[in-house]
Scaffold this motif. Structure first.
Motif, PDB file in Angstrom:
ATOM      1  N   LEU A 125       0.776  -1.184  -0.040  1.00  0.00           N
ATOM      2  CA  LEU A 125      -0.003   0.005  -0.026  1.00  0.00           C
ATOM      3  C   LEU A 125       0.886   1.161  -0.072  1.00  0.00           C
ATOM      4  N   VAL A 126       0.839   2.039  -1.033  1.00  0.00           N
ATOM      5  CA  VAL A 126       1.331   3.270  -1.283  1.00  0.00           C
ATOM      6  C   VAL A 126       1.248   4.113  -0.242  1.00  0.00           C
ATOM      7  N   LEU A 127       2.300   4.826   0.440  1.00  0.00           N
ATOM      8  CA  LEU A 127       1.838   5.878   1.278  1.00  0.00           C
ATOM      9  C   LEU A 127       2.107   7.130   0.764  1.00  0.00           C
ATOM     10  N   GLU A 128       0.850   7.580   0.077  1.00  0.00           N
ATOM     11  CA  GLU A 128       0.442   8.594  -0.828  1.00  0.00           C
ATOM     12  C   GLU A 128       0.352   9.816  -0.214  1.00  0.00           C
ATOM     13  N   ASN A 129       1.310  10.666  -0.267  1.00  0.00           N
ATOM     14  CA  ASN A 129       1.057  12.232   0.380  1.00  0.00           C
ATOM     15  C   ASN A 129      -0.208  12.820  -0.231  1.00  0.00           C
ATOM     16  N   PRO A 130      -0.854  13.419   0.767  1.00  0.00           N
ATOM     17  CA  PRO A 130      -2.208  13.844   0.214  1.00  0.00           C
ATOM     18  C   PRO A 130      -1.909  15.084  -0.820  1.00  0.00           C
ATOM     19  N   ALA A 131      -0.695  15.753  -0.985  1.00  0.00           N
ATOM     20  CA  ALA A 131      -0.420  16.664  -1.651  1.00  0.00           C
ATOM     21  C   ALA A 131      -0.150  16.081  -3.141  1.00  0.00           C
ATOM     22  N   TYR A 132      -0.038  14.865  -3.042  1.00  0.00           N
ATOM     23  CA  TYR A 132       0.390  14.136  -4.406  1.00  0.00           C
ATOM     24  C   TYR A 132      -0.324  12.936  -5.025  1.00  0.00           C
ATOM     25  N   VAL A 133      -1.844  13.291  -4.735  1.00  0.00           N
ATOM     26  CA  VAL A 133      -2.613  12.213  -4.999  1.00  0.00           C
ATOM     27  C   VAL A 133      -2.450  11.543  -6.475  1.00  0.00           C
ATOM     28  N   GLY A 134      -2.271  10.297  -6.674  1.00  0.00           N
ATOM     29  CA  GLY A 134      -2.141   9.746  -7.939  1.00  0.00           C
ATOM     30  C   GLY A 134      -0.535   9.714  -8.295  1.00  0.00           C
ATOM     31  N   GLN A 135       0.201  10.093  -7.539  1.00  0.00           N
ATOM     32  CA  GLN A 135       1.791  10.210  -7.937  1.00  0.00           C
ATOM     33  C   GLN A 135       2.740   9.478  -7.521  1.00  0.00           C
ATOM     34  N   THR A 136       2.176   8.450  -6.490  1.00  0.00           N
ATOM     35  CA  THR A 136       3.062   7.330  -6.026  1.00  0.00           C
ATOM     36  C   THR A 136       4.271   7.764  -5.315  1.00  0.00           C
ATOM     37  N   ALA A 169       5.652   9.682  -1.374  1.00  0.00           N
ATOM     38  CA  ALA A 169       5.216  10.281   0.214  1.00  0.00           C
ATOM     39  C   ALA A 169       5.880  11.604   0.326  1.00  0.00           C
ATOM     40  N   THR A 170       7.070  12.011  -0.126  1.00  0.00           N
ATOM     41  CA  THR A 170       7.754  13.135  -0.188  1.00  0.00           C
ATOM     42  C   THR A 170       7.658  13.704  -1.556  1.00  0.00           C
ATOM     43  N   ASN A 171       8.400  14.811  -1.890  1.00  0.00           N
ATOM     44  CA  ASN A 171       8.406  15.470  -3.100  1.00  0.00           C
ATOM     45  C   ASN A 171       9.471  14.464  -4.002  1.00  0.00           C
ATOM     46  N   THR A 172      10.294  13.936  -3.446  1.00  0.00           N
ATOM     47  CA  THR A 172      11.417  13.119  -4.193  1.00  0.00           C
ATOM     48  C   THR A 172      11.300  11.699  -3.764  1.00  0.00           C
ATOM     49  N   LEU A 173      10.851  11.199  -2.800  1.00  0.00           N
ATOM     50  CA  LEU A 173      10.757   9.816  -2.409  1.00  0.00           C
ATOM     51  C   LEU A 173       9.439   9.053  -2.311  1.00  0.00           C
ATOM     52  N   VAL A 227      12.048   6.172  -6.262  1.00  0.00           N
ATOM     53  CA  VAL A 227      11.309   6.149  -7.483  1.00  0.00           C
ATOM     54  C   VAL A 227      11.107   7.248  -8.286  1.00  0.00           C
ATOM     55  N   PRO A 228      10.465   8.384  -7.386  1.00  0.00           N
ATOM     56  CA  PRO A 228      10.368   9.546  -8.153  1.00  0.00           C
ATOM     57  C   PRO A 228      11.528  10.477  -8.748  1.00  0.00           C
ATOM     58  N   MET A 229      12.575  10.179  -8.171  1.00  0.00           N
ATOM     59  CA  MET A 229      13.883  10.631  -8.747  1.00  0.00           C
ATOM     60  C   MET A 229      14.175   9.887 -10.106  1.00  0.00           C
ATOM     61  N   LEU A 230      14.147   8.601 -10.120  1.00  0.00           N
ATOM     62  CA  LEU A 230      14.529   7.782 -11.237  1.00  0.00           C
ATOM     63  C   LEU A 230      13.314   8.238 -12.447  1.00  0.00           C
ATOM     64  N   THR A 231      12.253   8.482 -12.083  1.00  0.00           N
ATOM     65  CA  THR A 231      11.039   8.845 -12.855  1.00  0.00           C
ATOM     66  C   THR A 231      11.390  10.336 -13.261  1.00  0.00           C
ATOM     67  N   PHE A 232      11.988  10.980 -12.606  1.00  0.00           N
ATOM     68  CA  PHE A 232      12.399  12.366 -13.183  1.00  0.00           C
ATOM     69  C   PHE A 232      13.609  12.280 -14.173  1.00  0.00           C
ATOM     70  N   PHE A 233      14.419  11.337 -13.852  1.00  0.00           N
ATOM     71  CA  PHE A 233      15.666  11.267 -14.978  1.00  0.00           C
ATOM     72  C   PHE A 233      15.327  10.510 -16.060  1.00  0.00           C
ATOM     73  N   SER A 292       3.946   5.300  10.404  1.00  0.00           N
ATOM     74  CA  SER A 292       4.820   5.964   9.706  1.00  0.00           C
ATOM     75  C   SER A 292       4.567   7.546   9.360  1.00  0.00           C
ATOM     76  N   PHE A 293       5.057   8.356   9.244  1.00  0.00           N
ATOM     77  CA  PHE A 293       4.804   9.737   8.913  1.00  0.00           C
ATOM     78  C   PHE A 293       5.813  10.444   8.115  1.00  0.00           C
ATOM     79  N   VAL A 294       5.404  11.499   7.364  1.00  0.00           N
ATOM     80  CA  VAL A 294       6.216  12.411   6.673  1.00  0.00           C
ATOM     81  C   VAL A 294       6.278  13.903   7.271  1.00  0.00           C
ATOM     82  N   LEU A 295       7.685  14.241   7.247  1.00  0.00           N
ATOM     83  CA  LEU A 295       7.998  15.772   7.735  1.00  0.00           C
ATOM     84  C   LEU A 295       8.576  16.341   6.394  1.00  0.00           C
ATOM     85  N   PRO A 296       7.795  17.461   5.834  1.00  0.00           N
ATOM     86  CA  PRO A 296       8.023  18.014   4.471  1.00  0.00           C
ATOM     87  C   PRO A 296       9.537  18.697   4.594  1.00  0.00           C
ATOM     88  N   ASN A 297       9.996  18.944   3.239  1.00  0.00           N
ATOM     89  CA  ASN A 297      11.223  19.617   3.282  1.00  0.00           C
ATOM     90  C   ASN A 297      10.993  21.173   3.701  1.00  0.00           C
TER      91      ASN A 297
END
Ligand code: 1HN
Length: 361
Positions: free
Chosen positions: A86-97, A99-103, A178-184, A321-326
């Motif tokens: 189950l993906v920990l999907e940040n509510p700011a990034y729905v559908g983007q797989t 949890a943070t901007n880069t991870l 994953v998001p970094m590899l997607t970016f590249f 589990s929790f996320v603390l943004p940059n």
């Protein structure tokens, strides 16, 4: 004093209606057809004075996520899913797989008897074990038993398969770049020919060779220099090291007692792209606010307390589990002795020379 703001060149916002219309006409009819665009209209958005933070703080409570995982366990097999996560999907990034901007973060379940088949990819992964009576992950020809609180890595392009040989579910948190590899757009992946990889060495081999403050005399490096040859950092050792650290010196005001998971090849992070560390925050203590340019994915090994990110207070307990943004002020309060796992993209930011932190008094 603030520096001059890059909010578009002077005069752009202040231009009169005629001028603005003339410019717009030029953008639309002359530039756009030639695949060109005026930088001055967007400069303030692409070069900001401070990071523009998009991730939201969020906590996934174990009491909610575990039953949801168990339901997934009934709906889909590990083999069907390849990875039942189950993906920990940040509510700011729905559908983007992510949890943070880069991870990427996720919670993975392997039921008794199941095997998550061997594959490899250029994305690097770490696991932080939340519930287990002793299943295994195999990496690079060696199996390692996964116990709660263990930190396990699968470096880029290393084959890995997971198996549950016990009679109880195994659950861990995955963090991947994953998001970094997607970016590249640089991702590669392949399945192993067999469901499980060939085991070439006895369990504990990597830890014995590379994880005891000694290194092989011949300089062998199974994954090159970039990533750690130790692929399981057992919680029992990490915890003991933190407790001993706390006995020997006062807590740091911002970091309490924190040790990072290190690559014995070079003293860098265990995974070159994903930094990881564990903090011991003794009962009744708290940390002062700090912030850094890396956003954090965290998991609680032990203890209850509060994590504060900006204006958001998150009460946490074991296995949450929790996320603390940059670039968001963060601090912690411990209601019990807390052992908290952290991961972030600091590894990449340091290599780029852009990582920053700020500590409040
Ligand atoms: C993956 O390979 C695993 O191997 C877990 O356990 C999560 C998320 C995205 C891409 C690959 C695993 C993953 C993943």
């Amino acid at each position: 004093m603030d520096q001059a703001q890059h909010s578009g060149a002077p005069g752009i916002a202040g231009a009169d209606a005629d001028t603005r219309a003339q410019r717009q006409e030029y953008y639309d009819s002359k530039l756009a057809p030639n695949s060109m665009a005026p930088l001055w209209e967007v400069l303030g958005e692409v070069v900001t004075q401070q990071p523009r933070v998009t991730a939201k703080p969020f906590i996934w409570h174990w009491e909610k996520s575990r039953p949801l995982l168990m339901e997934a366990g009934k709906l889909v097999t590990a083999e069907e899913a390849e990875r039942r996560v189950l993906v920990l999907e940040n509510p700011a990034y729905v559908g983007q797989t992510r949890a943070t901007n880069t991870l990427y973060g996720g919670l993975q379940l392997v039921m008794p008897g199941e095997i998550a088949p061997a594959h490899r990819h250029t994305q690097s992964a770490l696991r932080f074990v939340l519930e287990s009576k002793g299943g295994y992950t195999a990496v690079g020809g060696e199996k390692s038993t996964m116990m709660p609180g263990d930190f396990v890595i699968t470096p880029s392009w290393s084959f890995h398969d997971h198996g549950n040989t016990t009679d109880a579910p195994i659950i861990w948190m995955d963090v991947l770049d994953v998001p970094m590899l997607t970016f590249f757009e640089a991702g590669f992946a392949e399945h192993h020919n067999d469901k499980t990889q060939t085991i070439a060495r006895p369990e504990g081999d990597a830890l014995a060779r590379f994880g005891t403050t000694m290194l092989p005399i011949d300089g062998s490096r199974p994954y090159g220099e970039l990533n750690s040859p130790v692929f399981n950092y057992p919680f029992a050792r990490t915890r003991a090291a933190l407790v001993a650290t706390a006995a020997g010196a006062p807590a740091d005001p911002h970091w309490a007692h924190t040790l990072r998971y290190v690559n014995p090849n070079n003293g860098g992070w265990a995974i070159s792209t994903i930094a990881s560390w564990m903090m011991f925050l003794p009962k009744g203590s708290s940390t002062r606010p700090m912030r850094s340019t890396d956003g954090l994915i965290c998991a609680v090994a032990e203890g209850r307390g509060v994590a504060v990110a900006g204006d958001t207070r998150m009460e946490f307990g074991p296995r949450d589990s929790f996320v603390l943004p940059n670039w968001t002020w963060r601090r912690f309060e411990a209601k019990e002795d807390c052992f908290i796992f952290f991961s972030s993209d600091r590894g990449v930011q340091e290599r780029m020379g852009i990582w920053r932190e700020e500590r409040a008094a």
